[in-house]
Design a protein around this motif. Structure first.
Motif, PDB file in Angstrom:
ATOM      1  N   UNK A 127       0.831  -1.207   0.000  1.00 31.20           N
ATOM      2  CA  UNK A 127       0.000   0.000   0.000  1.00 31.20           C
ATOM      3  C   UNK A 127       0.866   1.258   0.000  1.00 31.20           C
ATOM      4  N   UNK A 128       1.935   1.243   0.773  1.00 30.24           N
ATOM      5  CA  UNK A 128       2.853   2.391   0.813  1.00 30.24           C
ATOM      6  C   UNK A 128       3.473   2.614  -0.565  1.00 30.24           C
ATOM      7  N   UNK A 133       4.079   5.973  -5.401  1.00 25.56           N
ATOM      8  CA  UNK A 133       4.018   6.090  -6.869  1.00 25.56           C
ATOM      9  C   UNK A 133       3.007   7.137  -7.301  1.00 25.56           C
ATOM     10  N   UNK A 134       1.934   7.310  -6.510  1.00 23.71           N
ATOM     11  CA  UNK A 134       0.911   8.299  -6.870  1.00 23.71           C
ATOM     12  C   UNK A 134       1.428   9.734  -6.756  1.00 23.71           C
ATOM     13  N   UNK A 144      10.706   5.925  -9.959  1.00 21.92           N
ATOM     14  CA  UNK A 144       9.610   4.963 -10.054  1.00 21.92           C
ATOM     15  C   UNK A 144      10.148   3.537 -10.088  1.00 21.92           C
ATOM     16  N   UNK A 145      11.169   3.317 -10.914  1.00 19.37           N
ATOM     17  CA  UNK A 145      11.772   1.984 -11.007  1.00 19.37           C
ATOM     18  C   UNK A 145      12.405   1.582  -9.680  1.00 19.37           C
ATOM     19  N   UNK A 207       2.123   6.066   7.838  1.00 13.01           N
ATOM     20  CA  UNK A 207       0.812   6.232   7.195  1.00 13.01           C
ATOM     21  C   UNK A 207       0.190   7.583   7.542  1.00 13.01           C
ATOM     22  N   UNK A 208       0.419   8.043   8.763  1.00 13.56           N
ATOM     23  CA  UNK A 208      -0.107   9.362   9.147  1.00 13.56           C
ATOM     24  C   UNK A 208       0.524  10.463   8.294  1.00 13.56           C
ATOM     25  N   UNK A 209       1.838  10.413   8.126  1.00 15.73           N
ATOM     26  CA  UNK A 209       2.521  11.441   7.332  1.00 15.73           C
ATOM     27  C   UNK A 209       2.142  11.319   5.857  1.00 15.73           C
ATOM     28  N   UNK A 210       1.962  10.079   5.377  1.00 14.71           N
ATOM     29  CA  UNK A 210       1.517   9.905   3.990  1.00 14.71           C
ATOM     30  C   UNK A 210       0.145  10.531   3.764  1.00 14.71           C
TER      31      UNK A 210
END
Length: 511
Positions: A127-128, A133-134, A144-145, A207-210
């Motif tokens: 998920x991270x 990538x988004x 990306x690679x 996840x919070x910072x994301x």
């Protein structure tokens, strides 16, 4: 993440309308209502009555959401997405906290097993990876690679089978990558991540910072979209509303009723002014100015009961109009207080410079929040009366003059307290003058920048009235630009129901 509707940016809305609302009242002249508007590309197409399916209703709702969001982004420069935690004592906040704690506790127990169980952790890494990538822009092939290579979940699963997963190393790579992609405002958050040792707490904080980074990306996108929307907002909103109208043919019912009430009010006014009511039915209708009808309808919004549903074409500005109404109510009370004080003790304070502004400064803090249900206006007016008597007596004492006697003070405080009463003559007078100012403002061509003269009794609130008036005119002029063709169709049907289609302009009466 709730949407922030900071309405302090109506001055930006004013600038926007000045650039887009360039048409004068002639757009709504009688010729346009008598002519066949269906041949005009800007005229909305009408749909015959039909049954609305659930899918069509949902499509209309999506269009309305898109329209509202685009309008808010364009006219409100302070509009952004904000991260707000749910209240600790709320049911939703409590459930969310319990569920999240159970999830992270379960993850910790899996990682503490011997050998560790990595399946849930691998799903988190997957998920991270998708979130990172988004954030990438097109063409960022190297990073990306690299992300896909390091966070290759198939490889991580193979390592997990041999108990060779470097989970701390993966977390450190994620943190370093986040540091490269985040906005400068998140640098401190990244530093705190690097200082966290517990792997479960570290993943939770990642996840919070994301989430914060996703919010930053959304706000950046909003900033990039705003200039484009401002340039194309009129056509965009009109097109979106036409789509809504095609999906739900009843989408103009409230707007039609709003305009119909304005026509009836105008007919009633004509009847009152004439010595006889004869000829005030159909013949009077044909002589009513469509522009006047529309402007009177806009004026009613300043006294609208916002517990009722607002006309469909004004939904995007409902909050702004409600705030303007509340501000005008406050200004009306201030003007009433100053007028009563000046009439009662004007001779005693006539030589005091800016005394009216002093009265205003006394009144404003005590009237804050008067739009709330819990606000007690009578109590606030009593407090204002006491403060004003004190201010007047202080001014008289400083100049060596006798202070107000008890009877005069009681009369002054009593008249100020009576403002709250229904049909108070002073309040009614000030209200009519505020309406007159706003009506004069709407009568000006939209390209004219100067303000109309402020009626007597409103000079103490002139600056505030002009500011509120500019915001109000901005909303009205832009609304006319977007929904003018829809209003034209409604007005033509209501005012000229027997006018033949394609009637020549020479046959139509002038506005």
């Amino acid at each position: 993440m709730p949407l922030s509707d900071d309405q302090n940016s109506d001055s930006d809305s004013s600038r926007l309308s000045e650039s887009t609302a360039s048409s004068s009242d002639s757009e709504y002249s009688r010729q346009s209502f008598n002519s066949d508007s269906s041949s005009k590309p800007s005229s909305p197409a009408s749909s015959p009555p039909k049954m609305v399916t659930f899918d069509e209703l949902m499509a209309a709702a999506r269009n309305l959401t898109d329209l509202t969001l685009a309008h808010e982004i364009a006219v409100n420069a302070n509009f952004c997405i904000k991260h707000e935690d749910l209240p600790q004592n709320s049911l939703v906040g409590t459930v969310k906290r319990i569920v999240h704690k159970a999830f992270w506790d379960h993850l910790e127990s899996e990682l503490n097993e011997d050998p560790p169980e990595y399946e849930h952790a691998i799903k988190l890494f997957e998920e991270i990876k998708e979130i990172l990538l988004s954030f990438l822009t097109p063409g960022a092939n190297r990073i990306q690679n690299q992300i896909c290579e390091v966070l290759d979940t198939d490889l991580i699963r193979q390592q997990a089978e041999h108990n060779a997963v470097d989970i701390h190393g993966l977390a450190n790579y994620i943190i370093n990558t986040m540091g490269k992609l985040c906005a400068p405002i998140r640098d401190n958050d990244i530093k705190q991540l690097k200082a966290t040792d517990n792997i479960v707490e570290l993943l939770r904080q990642i996840f919070h910072v994301l989430d914060l980074m996703k919010m930053d990306m959304a706000n950046y996108t909003i900033q990039c979209l705003r200039p484009y929307l401002q340039r194309n907002l009129v056509d965009y909103e009109r097109t979106k509303f036409q789509e809504i109208l095609e999906e739900t043919p009843s989408a103009l019912d409230l707007t039609t009723e709003w305009i119909k009430e304005s026509i009836e009010d105008e007919l009633s006014s004509i009847s009152d002014e004439s010595s006889s009511s004869s000829g005030a039915d159909h013949s009077s209708k044909s002589n009513i100015s469509p522009t006047l009808v529309l402007n009177n309808g806009y004026l009613k919004l300043l006294q609208w009961d916002y517990h009722k549903t607002i006309p469909e074409t004004l939904i995007t500005d409902e909050v702004r109009l409600q705030e303007l109404r509340e501000k005008l109510n406050q200004l009306k009370i201030i003007a009433c207080v100053c007028l009563i004080t000046n009439n009662m003790v004007g001779a005693a304070i006539v030589d005091v410079p800016d005394f009216a502004d002093q009265l205003k400064r006394v009144s404003v803090p005590l009237l804050e929040g008067m739009n709330k249900k819990t606000f007690d206006l009578k109590e606030a007016l009593n407090a204002i009366g006491v403060q004003i008597c004190s201010k007047v007596n202080g001014s008289l004492s400083e100049r060596g003059l006798p202070t107000l006697n008890a009877e005069t003070q009681n009369n002054l405080m009593g008249q100020i307290a009576s403002i709250v009463e229904e049909n108070n003559p002073v309040c009614s007078l000030i209200d009519k003058r505020i309406q007159l100012f706003m009506k004069s403002l709407l009568a000006l061509p939209s390209f004219q920048k100067c303000m109309p003269a402020v009626p007597g009794g409103l000079s103490v609130i002139q600056t505030e009235m002009e500011f509120v008036g500019s915001q109000y005119a901005s909303i009205v002029n832009f609304n006319k630009q977007v929904y003018g063709p829809f209003y034209a169709n409604i007005l033509r049907k209501l005012l000229f129901p027997e006018a033949p289609i394609g009637k020549t302009e020479t046959e139509a009466p002038t506005n």
